[in-house]
Design a protein around this motif. Structure first.
Motif, PDB file in Angstrom:
ATOM      1  N   LYS A  80       0.822  -1.212   0.000  1.00 25.28           N
ATOM      2  CA  LYS A  80       0.000   0.000   0.000  1.00 25.28           C
ATOM      3  C   LYS A  80       0.860   1.268   0.000  1.00 25.28           C
ATOM      4  CE  LYS A  80      -0.851   0.238   5.022  1.00 25.28           C
ATOM      5  NZ  LYS A  80      -0.222   1.516   5.320  1.00 25.28           N
ATOM      6  N   ASP A  81       2.150   1.151   0.379  1.00 24.45           N
ATOM      7  CA  ASP A  81       3.056   2.305   0.386  1.00 24.45           C
ATOM      8  C   ASP A  81       3.717   2.548  -0.964  1.00 24.45           C
ATOM      9  OD1 ASP A  81       2.595   2.687   3.113  1.00 24.45           O
ATOM     10  OD2 ASP A  81       4.308   1.454   3.711  1.00 24.45           O
ATOM     11  N   VAL A  82       3.551   1.628  -1.898  1.00 29.07           N
ATOM     12  CA  VAL A  82       4.290   1.691  -3.163  1.00 29.07           C
ATOM     13  C   VAL A  82       3.508   2.507  -4.192  1.00 29.07           C
ATOM     14  CG1 VAL A  82       5.301   0.313  -5.038  1.00 29.07           C
ATOM     15  CG2 VAL A  82       5.319  -0.566  -2.685  1.00 29.07           C
ATOM     16  N   ALA A  99      -2.334 -10.856   3.789  1.00 24.46           N
ATOM     17  CA  ALA A  99      -2.857 -11.015   5.151  1.00 24.46           C
ATOM     18  C   ALA A  99      -4.168 -10.229   5.247  1.00 24.46           C
ATOM     19  CB  ALA A  99      -1.832 -10.511   6.156  1.00 24.46           C
ATOM     20  N   SER A 100      -4.618  -9.942   6.454  1.00 24.06           N
ATOM     21  CA  SER A 100      -5.861  -9.180   6.637  1.00 24.06           C
ATOM     22  C   SER A 100      -5.735  -7.797   6.000  1.00 24.06           C
ATOM     23  CB  SER A 100      -6.153  -9.022   8.125  1.00 24.06           C
ATOM     24  OG  SER A 100      -7.218  -8.106   8.325  1.00 24.06           O
ATOM     25  N   ALA A 165      -4.765  -3.871  10.602  1.00 28.25           N
ATOM     26  CA  ALA A 165      -4.726  -5.090  11.420  1.00 28.25           C
ATOM     27  C   ALA A 165      -3.486  -5.921  11.102  1.00 28.25           C
ATOM     28  CB  ALA A 165      -5.991  -5.911  11.171  1.00 28.25           C
ATOM     29  N   ALA A 166      -3.136  -6.021   9.823  1.00 26.64           N
ATOM     30  CA  ALA A 166      -2.037  -6.902   9.412  1.00 26.64           C
ATOM     31  C   ALA A 166      -0.726  -6.535  10.089  1.00 26.64           C
ATOM     32  CB  ALA A 166      -1.872  -6.856   7.888  1.00 26.64           C
ATOM     33  N   ALA A 189      -4.350  -2.499  -1.832  1.00 28.08           N
ATOM     34  CA  ALA A 189      -3.230  -3.404  -1.537  1.00 28.08           C
ATOM     35  C   ALA A 189      -2.888  -3.499  -0.047  1.00 28.08           C
ATOM     36  CB  ALA A 189      -1.983  -3.040  -2.336  1.00 28.08           C
ATOM     37  N   GLN A 190      -3.741  -2.983   0.843  1.00 21.11           N
ATOM     38  CA  GLN A 190      -3.476  -3.094   2.284  1.00 21.11           C
ATOM     39  C   GLN A 190      -3.405  -4.563   2.691  1.00 21.11           C
ATOM     40  OE1 GLN A 190      -4.960  -0.089   4.937  1.00 21.11           O
ATOM     41  NE2 GLN A 190      -5.886  -1.615   6.269  1.00 21.11           N
ATOM     42  N   GLY A 191      -2.398  -4.908   3.494  1.00 18.23           N
ATOM     43  CA  GLY A 191      -2.220  -6.289   3.938  1.00 18.23           C
ATOM     44  C   GLY A 191      -1.362  -7.129   3.017  1.00 18.23           C
ATOM     45  N   ALA A 192      -0.950  -6.554   1.877  1.00 17.62           N
ATOM     46  CA  ALA A 192      -0.129  -7.309   0.911  1.00 17.62           C
ATOM     47  C   ALA A 192       1.326  -6.855   0.975  1.00 17.62           C
ATOM     48  CB  ALA A 192      -0.660  -7.125  -0.510  1.00 17.62           C
ATOM     49  N   MET A 193       2.234  -7.783   0.745  1.00 17.96           N
ATOM     50  CA  MET A 193       3.664  -7.492   0.688  1.00 17.96           C
ATOM     51  C   MET A 193       4.141  -7.636  -0.762  1.00 17.96           C
ATOM     52  SD  MET A 193       4.812  -9.606   4.077  1.00 17.96           S
ATOM     53  CE  MET A 193       6.438  -9.933   3.440  1.00 17.96           C
TER      54      MET A 193
END
Length: 304
Positions: A80-82, A99-100, A165-166, A189-193
């Motif tokens: 989400k930061d990208v 993740a969540s 949460a993640a 994209a929150q919770g994704a790497m």
């Protein structure tokens, strides 16, 4: 393998957890690696709200430079930061299983929800959605890594603060006094790497391809396409969430005014085989339903 992959990462506890997760996953495929922590501009300046700093990719830029200079081979990010456009020469190499995606409220008691209260967040998206639901509340800025933000909340007169949460779950800091904000549309994209590599580095790209989770990749790419079409390079209160059930992708996206008084949303579904340009088409529904005017209004306020 003969080559040691240098993994670039921010030096916060959460970022190091993410980098070590990638390191372990690479080790499972017999790749050797080492961590190379760096401190980003976003971590060094905790006084200004992010949107006031006017830097796209404030948490990723330092690692981008390190990659381009050849100081690290790959970099691990909270996706989400990208920024939606990566620098020339850098490519997405793997999206790990998500993740969540939820936002949660860490609170000191929930009585304030029915009256007046002070909530902390550094996110325009969270602020706008909170004010949309609780227009009588005050929202104050909150910056720093997860540990810093939890400490600031504890020492403040705030009633609560909003977290992903993640992040809290990954480093086992999720307290008991929280509420799931199921009504809040998460960041795209929150919770994704995401792991990125240099375009010409076939060794790293081939190694990371083995870590990619296809369904997560499809979902976050749809959300980020929606974001890219809507924002046009401007930070704005935008939420998006895609989920795959069987062969269907279900999508929800929303754009808010900065004060939360206006909300434009879209909910649609599509077969996963037809997902190409779906994020774009959802964004165009928002833009054609008052979103263009609202984005112009947001840009005008943020640029002054």
């Amino acid at each position: 393998m003969s080559r040691i992959i240098r993994i670039g990462t921010r030096d916060s506890e959460l970022a190091l957890w993410q980098a070590k997760t990638v390191q372990r996953a690479l080790s499972n495929f017999n790749y050797e690696s080492e961590l190379v922590p760096v401190k980003s501009t976003g971590d060094l300046n905790l006084e200004q709200p992010l949107y006031e700093m006017g830097i796209t990719g404030i948490f990723t830029k330092t690692l981008d430079v390190a990659m381009i200079k050849g100081e690290v081979d790959i970099a691990v990010h909270s996706m989400k930061d990208v920024p939606t456009a990566l620098p020339n020469g850098i490519v997405e190499a793997a999206v790990l299983q998500r993740a969540s995606s939820k936002d949660i409220l860490i609170h000191k008691g929930v009585q304030f929800l029915e009256s007046e209260g002070i909530i902390a967040t550094g996110s325009l998206r969270r602020k706008a959605q909170w004010l949309h639901k609780y227009p009588k509340h005050q929202v104050t800025d909150l910056r720093g890594n997860v540990n810093t933000r939890l400490k600031k909340l504890e020492e403040s007169n705030w009633d609560g603060a909003i977290f992903a949460a993640a992040g809290l779950e990954r480093i086992e800091l999720k307290p008991e006094n929280y509420i799931d904000l199921n009504w809040m549309v998460p960041a795209p994209a929150q919770g994704a790497m995401l792991v990125v590599a240099m375009e010409h580095d076939d060794f790293c790209k081939n190694a990371l391809a083995q870590l990619n989770h296809k369904d997560s990749e499809i979902c976050v790419h749809t959300e980020r396409e929606f974001l890219k079409v809507l924002e046009g390079g401007c930070t704005a209160p935008i939420g998006a969430l895609a989920k795959i059930q069987k062969e269907t992708l279900h999508f929800k996206g929303a754009l808010f005014s900065l004060d939360g008084s206006k909300k434009i949303e879209v909910e649609k579904a599509v077969l996963t085989k037809d997902v190409e340009n779906f994020g774009r088409s959802c964004a165009e529904i928002i833009l054609n339903n008052g979103g263009r005017e609202l984005m112009a209004e947001i840009k005008s306020v943020l640029n002054n």
